[in-house]
Write an enzyme that holds these catalytic residues in place. Structure first.
Site, PDB file in Angstrom:
ATOM      1  N   GLY A 197     -65.244 -48.565 -25.260  1.00  0.00           N
ATOM      2  CA  GLY A 197     -65.712 -49.763 -24.557  1.00  0.00           C
ATOM      3  C   GLY A 197     -65.074 -51.014 -25.120  1.00  0.00           C
ATOM      4  N   ASN A 198     -65.587 -52.147 -24.727  1.00  0.00           N
ATOM      5  CA  ASN A 198     -65.084 -53.404 -25.278  1.00  0.00           C
ATOM      6  C   ASN A 198     -66.225 -54.413 -25.360  1.00  0.00           C
ATOM      7  OD1 ASN A 198     -65.091 -55.125 -22.775  1.00  0.00           O
ATOM      8  ND2 ASN A 198     -63.747 -53.476 -22.076  1.00  0.00           N
ATOM      9  N   ARG A 199     -65.910 -55.581 -25.859  1.00  0.00           N
ATOM     10  CA  ARG A 199     -66.971 -56.536 -26.212  1.00  0.00           C
ATOM     11  C   ARG A 199     -67.453 -57.415 -25.054  1.00  0.00           C
ATOM     12  NH1 ARG A 199     -67.384 -56.704 -31.691  1.00  0.00           N
ATOM     13  NH2 ARG A 199     -65.541 -56.046 -32.856  1.00  0.00           N
ATOM     14  N   SER A 200     -66.933 -57.196 -23.868  1.00  0.00           N
ATOM     15  CA  SER A 200     -67.348 -58.068 -22.754  1.00  0.00           C
ATOM     16  C   SER A 200     -68.855 -57.946 -22.480  1.00  0.00           C
ATOM     17  CB  SER A 200     -66.568 -57.688 -21.495  1.00  0.00           C
ATOM     18  OG  SER A 200     -67.097 -58.385 -20.400  1.00  0.00           O
TER      19      SER A 200
END
Ligand code: C5P
Length: 414
Positions: A213-216
């Site tokens: 995933g990512n931090r958005s």
């Protein structure tokens, strides 16, 4: 715009200010109401005067603020004010003020004016999180609302004393919009338009438990959908994060880039603007294990394959089927943000690229504020410095729809 054609021309607004740290923000609200053409009479409680001074309100409004029932130059200023008001806005409305209004207590200039009016009343609540969540406050707000008055919930953000939580006075645009709505003068420039927005970071499954995933946080995308709805648009928000219902918007929950692509590509038919805020993973695991990968089966090797570029694909499709539609992309960068943003604008063939350097303080992932550059397809750049994500949303929608009717240069279209 001539003074007479301003949206609040001829309207008399009483601006009540009660005693909270947000009292200083009432100055900005006063200015905005005046800019919209309203005549404003400020009414300040004794505790408001501990935070802000009457001279500021006098200088800006051109009227003597009412601060004391008994020292005013007429005997019953509150009834005159209450009867003559087209609307009363209380900002900030503290827990104490809400309690008094719910109970009908009239013991100072503001509360007597509130009880002496039949005009619409809008109260923008602001207080500490614990106070806002207290059952007594909840019950008072419910009572006030049940009588047809409007209470604007506080927003989440930094509070007095450095705490973070719900309690902050809503942004000025939100408060002013509520005033305009109550007075029936809301502008709905996006009425009849369909806006497709994506939000959040995609999750690319490794096995049933784990993902890449990512931090958005999805906050900017949600803000765009909320702002578009407020301006009258309908549309869809394709999101990887939980989102409250948005009036006139279909909220489509997705997880992965492939799901997001399907949701976007399946909704292009009526799109007037596509705003791709989502942080789409560029790669996904080539295979997703059926069962949770066990630690004792050794360190797995996760082979990645490229995800589709949804933005490029959707832009290409729109250029063929709906050439008038505007496309906005987002570029989250960590170095040389502007240069990379410009390259991306050209490469993806979009109309506007919103570029943010996510390493800046108060910008990017998870934050409620953002600092961005908007680069338009003609190369024009504008900077938005540390503003609420809702304000960034408003600016980008305004820019996007301003470009709508303009011919697209040969170089950038694809
Ligand atoms: O190239 P980059 O990922 O930085 O581009 C960001 C823009 O492209 C964003 O608007 C994002 O939503 C979109 N994007 C996409 N599909 C991808 C990667 C990014 O639509 N696979």
């Amino acid at each position: 715009m001539s003074a007479a054609s301003l949206p609040l021309a001829g309207q008399h607004v009483v601006l009540g200010v009660s005693g909270g740290i947000a009292a200083y923000k009432a100055v900005e609200l006063l200015r905005r109401l005046m800019d919209l053409g309203a005549e404003v009479t400020p009414v300040l409680t004794a505790s408001a005067l501990e935070f802000v001074g009457a001279p500021t309100f006098r200088a800006l409004s051109g009227r003597d603020p009412l601060t004391d029932l008994f020292r005013a130059d007429e005997p019953i200023p509150h009834t005159r004010l209450g009867q003559g008001a087209d609307l009363i806005l209380v900002a900030p409305a503290t827990a104490n003020l809400l309690a008094k209004f719910a109970a009908g207590i009239a013991d100072d200039a503001l509360t007597t004016t509130l009880v002496a009016t039949s005009a619409p009343v809008v109260l923008a609540a602001a207080m500490h999180t614990e106070m806002w969540l207290h059952p007594a406050v909840t019950a008072n707000v419910a009572t006030i609302r049940s009588r047809g008055f409007r209470v604007i919930d506080p927003e989440r953000g930094r509070l007095a004393g450095g705490d973070i939580g719900y309690g902050r006075l809503a942004e000025p645009e939100v408060v002013i919009e509520a005033v305009l709505e109550e007075l029936g003068t809301t502008r709905k420039p996006l009425l009849g338009r369909y806006v497709l927005v994506t939000a959040g970071g995609t999750r690319e499954a490794i096995d049933p438990v784990r993902y890449i995933g990512n931090r958005s946080s999805g906050k900017q995308g949600i803000a765009v959908a909320q702002e578009a709805a407020r301006l009258g648009a309908t549309g869809a928000l394709v999101t990887t994060v939980a989102t409250p219902a948005i009036q006139g918007f279909e909220v489509v929950a997705v997880e992965s880039a492939l799901e997001m692509r399907d949701a976007v590509m399946g909704r292009l038919e009526q799109v007037d603007a596509l705003v791709m805020c989502a942080a789409v993973a560029d790669f996904r695991p080539a295979e997703v294990a059926d069962q949770k990968i066990k630690r004792d089966s050794g360190i797995p090797e996760v082979k990645l394959v490229a995800n589709p570029d949804i933005l490029s694909e959707a832009t290409g499709a729109l250029r063929r089927s709906r050439p008038e539609a505007v496309v906005v992309g987002f570029a989250a960068e960590t170095v040389d943000a502007l240069r990379h943003g410009e390259e991306k604008l050209a490469r993806k063939g979009v109309d506007i690229m919103v570029v943010n350097d996510v390493t800046e303080v108060g910008a990017g992932f998870g934050s409620d504020t953002n600092s961005v550059w908007l680069i338009a397809r003609d190369g024009a750049r504008s900077r938005i410095e540390l503003a609420a994500k809702r304000e960034v949303a408003a600016a980008l929608l305004e820019k996007a729809f301003a470009l709508e009717g303009e011919p697209r240069g040969q170089t950038r279209a694809n």
